[in-house]
Motif scaffolding. Structure first.
Motif, PDB file in Angstrom:
ATOM      1  N   PRO A  25       0.839  -1.199   0.000  1.00  0.00           N
ATOM      2  CA  PRO A  25       0.000   0.000   0.000  1.00  0.00           C
ATOM      3  C   PRO A  25       0.876   1.252   0.000  1.00  0.00           C
ATOM      4  CG  PRO A  25       0.176  -0.875   2.213  1.00  0.00           C
ATOM      5  CD  PRO A  25       0.902  -1.853   1.315  1.00  0.00           C
ATOM      6  N   ARG A  26       0.335   2.357  -0.489  1.00  0.00           N
ATOM      7  CA  ARG A  26       1.074   3.612  -0.536  1.00  0.00           C
ATOM      8  C   ARG A  26       0.429   4.613   0.419  1.00  0.00           C
ATOM      9  NH1 ARG A  26      -0.248   2.542  -5.499  1.00  0.00           N
ATOM     10  NH2 ARG A  26      -1.424   4.456  -5.773  1.00  0.00           N
ATOM     11  N   PRO A  27       1.188   5.115   1.406  1.00  0.00           N
ATOM     12  CA  PRO A  27       0.623   6.128   2.306  1.00  0.00           C
ATOM     13  C   PRO A  27       0.299   7.401   1.541  1.00  0.00           C
ATOM     14  CG  PRO A  27       2.981   5.979   2.621  1.00  0.00           C
ATOM     15  CD  PRO A  27       2.602   4.851   1.687  1.00  0.00           C
ATOM     16  N   ILE A  28      -0.618   8.172   2.080  1.00  0.00           N
ATOM     17  CA  ILE A  28      -1.096   9.380   1.413  1.00  0.00           C
ATOM     18  C   ILE A  28      -0.575  10.623   2.127  1.00  0.00           C
ATOM     19  CG2 ILE A  28      -3.136  10.726   0.778  1.00  0.00           C
ATOM     20  CD1 ILE A  28      -4.669   8.047   0.691  1.00  0.00           C
ATOM     21  N   ALA A  29       0.126  11.467   1.384  1.00  0.00           N
ATOM     22  CA  ALA A  29       0.479  12.789   1.889  1.00  0.00           C
ATOM     23  C   ALA A  29      -0.666  13.726   1.509  1.00  0.00           C
ATOM     24  CB  ALA A  29       1.789  13.270   1.271  1.00  0.00           C
ATOM     25  N   TRP A  30      -1.420  14.161   2.492  1.00  0.00           N
ATOM     26  CA  TRP A  30      -2.536  15.087   2.255  1.00  0.00           C
ATOM     27  C   TRP A  30      -1.950  16.485   2.398  1.00  0.00           C
ATOM     28  CZ3 TRP A  30      -7.744  15.038   5.420  1.00  0.00           C
ATOM     29  CH2 TRP A  30      -8.789  15.480   4.583  1.00  0.00           C
ATOM     30  N   VAL A  31      -1.550  17.068   1.288  1.00  0.00           N
ATOM     31  CA  VAL A  31      -0.708  18.262   1.294  1.00  0.00           C
ATOM     32  C   VAL A  31      -1.540  19.535   1.229  1.00  0.00           C
ATOM     33  CG1 VAL A  31       1.133  19.491   0.077  1.00  0.00           C
ATOM     34  CG2 VAL A  31       1.169  16.986   0.207  1.00  0.00           C
ATOM     35  N   SER A  32      -1.342  20.384   2.227  1.00  0.00           N
ATOM     36  CA  SER A  32      -1.985  21.700   2.207  1.00  0.00           C
ATOM     37  C   SER A  32      -0.934  22.764   1.895  1.00  0.00           C
ATOM     38  CB  SER A  32      -2.688  22.009   3.536  1.00  0.00           C
ATOM     39  OG  SER A  32      -1.835  21.844   4.641  1.00  0.00           O
ATOM     40  N   THR A  33      -1.327  23.694   1.029  1.00  0.00           N
ATOM     41  CA  THR A  33      -0.451  24.783   0.607  1.00  0.00           C
ATOM     42  C   THR A  33      -1.275  26.061   0.517  1.00  0.00           C
ATOM     43  OG1 THR A  33      -0.882  24.312  -1.745  1.00  0.00           O
ATOM     44  CG2 THR A  33       1.056  23.254  -0.737  1.00  0.00           C
ATOM     45  N   ASN A  71       2.221  25.927  -5.840  1.00  0.00           N
ATOM     46  CA  ASN A  71       2.230  26.704  -4.596  1.00  0.00           C
ATOM     47  C   ASN A  71       3.518  26.478  -3.804  1.00  0.00           C
ATOM     48  OD1 ASN A  71      -0.308  27.559  -5.304  1.00  0.00           O
ATOM     49  ND2 ASN A  71      -1.392  26.305  -3.807  1.00  0.00           N
ATOM     50  N   VAL A  72       3.982  25.235  -3.759  1.00  0.00           N
ATOM     51  CA  VAL A  72       5.220  24.939  -3.041  1.00  0.00           C
ATOM     52  C   VAL A  72       6.398  25.668  -3.684  1.00  0.00           C
ATOM     53  CG1 VAL A  72       6.900  23.121  -2.524  1.00  0.00           C
ATOM     54  CG2 VAL A  72       4.478  22.721  -2.099  1.00  0.00           C
ATOM     55  N   LEU A  73       6.437  25.657  -5.000  1.00  0.00           N
ATOM     56  CA  LEU A  73       7.536  26.340  -5.687  1.00  0.00           C
ATOM     57  C   LEU A  73       7.488  27.846  -5.463  1.00  0.00           C
ATOM     58  CD1 LEU A  73       7.558  24.373  -9.072  1.00  0.00           C
ATOM     59  CD2 LEU A  73       9.159  24.148  -7.152  1.00  0.00           C
ATOM     60  N   GLU A  74       6.272  28.400  -5.349  1.00  0.00           N
ATOM     61  CA  GLU A  74       6.134  29.843  -5.162  1.00  0.00           C
ATOM     62  C   GLU A  74       6.400  30.270  -3.719  1.00  0.00           C
ATOM     63  OE1 GLU A  74       2.201  30.776  -6.489  1.00  0.00           O
ATOM     64  OE2 GLU A  74       2.766  30.857  -8.604  1.00  0.00           O
ATOM     65  N   THR A  75       5.961  29.484  -2.751  1.00  0.00           N
ATOM     66  CA  THR A  75       6.021  29.912  -1.343  1.00  0.00           C
ATOM     67  C   THR A  75       7.043  29.149  -0.520  1.00  0.00           C
ATOM     68  OG1 THR A  75       4.348  28.329  -0.559  1.00  0.00           O
ATOM     69  CG2 THR A  75       3.555  30.432  -1.479  1.00  0.00           C
ATOM     70  N   ARG A  76       7.476  27.960  -1.017  1.00  0.00           N
ATOM     71  CA  ARG A  76       8.484  27.130  -0.354  1.00  0.00           C
ATOM     72  C   ARG A  76       8.011  26.581   0.992  1.00  0.00           C
ATOM     73  NH1 ARG A  76      13.015  27.263  -3.160  1.00  0.00           N
ATOM     74  NH2 ARG A  76      14.226  26.310  -1.466  1.00  0.00           N
ATOM     75  N   GLU A  77       6.706  26.407   1.145  1.00  0.00           N
ATOM     76  CA  GLU A  77       6.151  25.856   2.378  1.00  0.00           C
ATOM     77  C   GLU A  77       4.978  24.918   2.065  1.00  0.00           C
ATOM     78  OE1 GLU A  77       6.991  29.403   5.664  1.00  0.00           O
ATOM     79  OE2 GLU A  77       4.999  29.227   4.749  1.00  0.00           O
ATOM     80  N   PHE A  78       4.792  23.911   2.919  1.00  0.00           N
ATOM     81  CA  PHE A  78       3.618  23.047   2.814  1.00  0.00           C
ATOM     82  C   PHE A  78       3.446  22.273   4.105  1.00  0.00           C
ATOM     83  CE2 PHE A  78       7.201  20.608   1.135  1.00  0.00           C
ATOM     84  CZ  PHE A  78       7.033  19.322   1.639  1.00  0.00           C
ATOM     85  N   VAL A  79       2.276  21.665   4.258  1.00  0.00           N
ATOM     86  CA  VAL A  79       1.990  20.821   5.410  1.00  0.00           C
ATOM     87  C   VAL A  79       1.537  19.460   4.900  1.00  0.00           C
ATOM     88  CG1 VAL A  79       0.553  20.483   7.472  1.00  0.00           C
ATOM     89  CG2 VAL A  79       1.308  22.790   6.839  1.00  0.00           C
ATOM     90  N   VAL A  80       2.115  18.401   5.455  1.00  0.00           N
ATOM     91  CA  VAL A  80       1.633  17.052   5.171  1.00  0.00           C
ATOM     92  C   VAL A  80       0.709  16.647   6.313  1.00  0.00           C
ATOM     93  CG1 VAL A  80       2.227  14.628   4.889  1.00  0.00           C
ATOM     94  CG2 VAL A  80       3.667  16.388   3.853  1.00  0.00           C
ATOM     95  N   ASN A  81      -0.568  16.499   6.001  1.00  0.00           N
ATOM     96  CA  ASN A  81      -1.554  16.068   6.978  1.00  0.00           C
ATOM     97  C   ASN A  81      -1.794  14.568   6.799  1.00  0.00           C
ATOM     98  OD1 ASN A  81      -2.773  18.931   7.845  1.00  0.00           O
ATOM     99  ND2 ASN A  81      -2.525  18.909   5.625  1.00  0.00           N
ATOM    100  N   LEU A  82      -1.859  13.829   7.904  1.00  0.00           N
ATOM    101  CA  LEU A  82      -2.181  12.415   7.795  1.00  0.00           C
ATOM    102  C   LEU A  82      -3.621  12.280   7.316  1.00  0.00           C
ATOM    103  CD1 LEU A  82      -1.171   9.500   9.972  1.00  0.00           C
ATOM    104  CD2 LEU A  82      -3.609   9.815   9.603  1.00  0.00           C
ATOM    105  N   ALA A  83      -3.842  11.357   6.376  1.00  0.00           N
ATOM    106  CA  ALA A  83      -5.181  11.132   5.826  1.00  0.00           C
ATOM    107  C   ALA A  83      -5.832   9.971   6.576  1.00  0.00           C
ATOM    108  CB  ALA A  83      -5.091  10.823   4.338  1.00  0.00           C
TER     109      ALA A  83
END
Length: 204
Positions: A25-33, A71-83
């Motif tokens: 199985p592949r874990p999910i990075a629920w990415v908020s930007t 968005n990551v390339l523009e702001t250089r920030e993100f959050v990985v939320n567990l799904a």
């Protein structure tokens, strides 16, 4: 008898189906930007893992061009939320092709909470949030590997047992082949053994 598949012969789509059905199985990075214009974005990425512990770096791959990557390339920030399993419908909905000007949190009806070290918000109902600053990116064919240094981790105390995140309480979702999703069914503890232990015939 094995059946042979050549990526050069079967093409991209068939290769995608083959790989995503076998790398499971592949874990999910629920990415908020957040975009440079201040619009929040949320999307699931199932090509996701840990890259380094010191410094703490996680990685996800954006296949083709997606709002998360821009968005990551523009702001250089993100959050990985567990799904988590209870939010399966919301995780799936966040993968729809919303226009860039649409805030997925608002569209889906997900509450946010502020992050401590980065601008993108967390998913309030997610039990774990990894706040990241962009370390680097690597372009590989039609995918972009995004590596982010974890600058803060926030874990809901309800999923901790003796200070450790408990799998049965986290209830993480995973992606399988086709439109299949995985949930946590059984966890089997197995201690890692040393070669000395193995060579003495103690293999259990």
């Amino acid at each position: 008898m094995r059946i042979d598949f050549s990526p050069a012969e079967i093409g991209r789509d068939a290769t995608y189906r083959l790989l995503t059905a076998t790398v499971v199985p592949r874990p999910i990075a629920w990415v908020s930007t957040v975009s440079a214009d201040g619009v929040a974005n949320l999307g699931p990425h199932s090509f996701f893992t840990i890259s380094s512990i010191e410094p703490p770096i996680v990685q996800f791959t954006s296949v083709a061009s997606r709002d998360s990557l821009r968005n990551v390339l523009e702001t250089r920030e993100f959050v990985v939320n567990l799904a988590p399993e209870p939010l399966m419908a919301e995780v799936n909905a966040s993968g729809a092709d919303f226009p860039a000007e649409i805030d997925e949190f608002e569209a889906i009806g997900l509450a946010t909470e502020p992050s401590l070290r980065v601008k993108p918000p967390r998913v309030a109902a997610s039990p774990v949030a990894l706040e990241c600053r962009l370390h680097s990116t690597i372009t590989l064919g039609d995918g972009t590997l995004v590596l982010g240094e974890v600058v803060h981790a926030a874990v809901d105390e309800s999923v901790l047992v003796d200070g450790h995140p408990e799998m049965g309480l986290l209830r993480p979702l995973s992606r399988l082949g086709r439109n299949e999703w995985g949930t946590t069914v059984a966890v089997t503890p197995v201690d890692r053994i040393s070669y000395a232990h193995w060579s003495q015939g103690k293999r259990g």
